[in-house]
Write an enzyme that holds these catalytic residues in place. Sequence first.
Site, PDB file in Angstrom:
ATOM      1  N   LYS A 187      83.467  19.523  43.619  1.00  0.00           N
ATOM      2  CA  LYS A 187      82.158  18.944  43.911  1.00  0.00           C
ATOM      3  C   LYS A 187      82.303  17.446  44.178  1.00  0.00           C
ATOM      4  O   LYS A 187      83.060  16.756  43.494  1.00  0.00           O
ATOM      5  CB  LYS A 187      81.209  19.189  42.738  1.00  0.00           C
ATOM      6  CG  LYS A 187      79.766  18.765  42.976  1.00  0.00           C
ATOM      7  CD  LYS A 187      78.898  19.132  41.761  1.00  0.00           C
ATOM      8  CE  LYS A 187      77.451  18.731  41.960  1.00  0.00           C
ATOM      9  NZ  LYS A 187      76.595  19.096  40.795  1.00  0.00           N
TER      10      LYS A 187
ATOM     11  N   SER B  47      72.408  21.810  41.902  1.00  0.00           N
ATOM     12  CA  SER B  47      72.888  20.893  42.906  1.00  0.00           C
ATOM     13  C   SER B  47      74.292  21.213  43.419  1.00  0.00           C
ATOM     14  O   SER B  47      74.747  20.639  44.407  1.00  0.00           O
ATOM     15  CB  SER B  47      72.888  19.477  42.329  1.00  0.00           C
ATOM     16  OG  SER B  47      73.807  19.385  41.240  1.00  0.00           O
TER      17      SER B  47
ATOM     18  N   SER C  64      72.707  23.385  37.215  1.00  0.00           N
ATOM     19  CA  SER C  64      73.291  23.174  38.549  1.00  0.00           C
ATOM     20  C   SER C  64      74.594  23.913  38.809  1.00  0.00           C
ATOM     21  O   SER C  64      75.124  23.854  39.914  1.00  0.00           O
ATOM     22  CB  SER C  64      73.509  21.674  38.790  1.00  0.00           C
ATOM     23  OG  SER C  64      72.277  21.019  38.943  1.00  0.00           O
TER      24      SER C  64
END
Length: 471
Positions: free
Chosen positions: A68, A143, A167
């Site tokens: 990420k 997210s 998330s």
Amino acid sequence: MNLTLESYINHINSGELKAVDVLNNYLNKSKDLNKENNAFVRFHEEYANEFIKNSDSTILKGAPIGVKDIFLTKGLVTSCCSKMLQNYISPYSSTCFLNLEKAGACMIGKTNMDEFAMGSSTENSFFGPTINPYGKNRIPGGSSGGSAAAVASDMCIASLGTDTGGSIRQPASMCGVVGFKPTYGRVSRYGIQAMASSLDQAGVFTKTVKDAAILTKYMSGKDKKDATSLDLDFSDSLDLALQKDNLKGYKIAVINQFFSEGLDQGVKKIILDKIEEIKDKGAEVEYIDFSILDYALSVYYIIMPAELSTNLSRFDGIRFGHQDETFKYDDIYSYYSSIRNEGFQDEAKRRIMIGTYVLSAGYYDAYYLRAQKVRKLIKEEYDKIFSKYDAIVGPVSPTPAWKIGEKINDPIKMYLSDIYTIPVNLAGLPAMSLPAGNIEKDGESLPVGLHIIANQLKEENIFSIASVLEK
């Protein structure tokens, strides 16, 4: 190839596959697929090819993973998918990433995310939205949507994400993969761009429960650079948990409030079917009330923006972030205003303003302090539940993945998508989203995840339940 981490290691050890060939296959495949789903914001091909040369002696053998775009990586861009950090090159790497790097995981690139991890759909990215591989023009969740979509599309074997209010688990549910968030403190937060420091926790996206256990073991541990990190090894307990073939002796709680108004009927049926399956495997299941759960969303959207506004105050165009020629501006305030307006997107601005408001003089006691008191009550309520039960199960998200643009202009509706995951972060608990089935929506088969929650430091209960159901 669709390799799991376990099968990849076995194939490399047996000589059936070569790490460099697998890496090149994944890089080529990912760059091709990325034109369609935008799961990666950049590939680090040079880094990966150099790393793979020395991976033979490592445990994970150069397994290709996605990371990420919030994990700092030395000498490489980490932008948090924001214009504010568009070209930021970090001078050091996050401890979590270094632990996996040392174990032999090979990063092929950085995955897409909501800007500074603010969102539930990966639509708030400076680089554009990610597309869910299971639906046309559907969100992957957020997210960490890029990380979930990358694993679901087999663009990498596994990926890293962060979970502040769901998330990891919410996008894992919507993309049909395993998403695991450990106990707060299991994994060092050092070198992960902070959103809300008391809620953030790194975790993994994998294709199997065992893969999640493997990665979690190697990324966890005490870090002298993070005072909240825990010096507790749980490798043996996870290994034992994965060997379970039934759930006899387990007491499982199901919270009645999980099934109230707002839950999609298709999601409800899948979760209730899974609960029956848990019973069939020998577990005792009881339905209970958790009335204070209704306050969790309100508490979260006071505490999280408050911490976020503090953490993001450093991005002012002088200390960090997007910059401009200062001589264009009359004073420092107009410079700050312009830079932050250009650098942050709407959702970031919204949360910064809320956070600044609840911390301001005259409102701190009325909002922030009161929210912290209710947070303590939520944790105490969980403690009572876990004094009687080994785990809690329920839905991850009220709905499957929705269409891109469907909720972007209605923040409250978007925030409600995390209603089942947020309480876990407020209490610092470990939790997993396990693929539970698919429902049909508009001619598309959309994944649904089962939420498995355990008490702090009781990750083995989650892995036992998930492993038995997966088998």
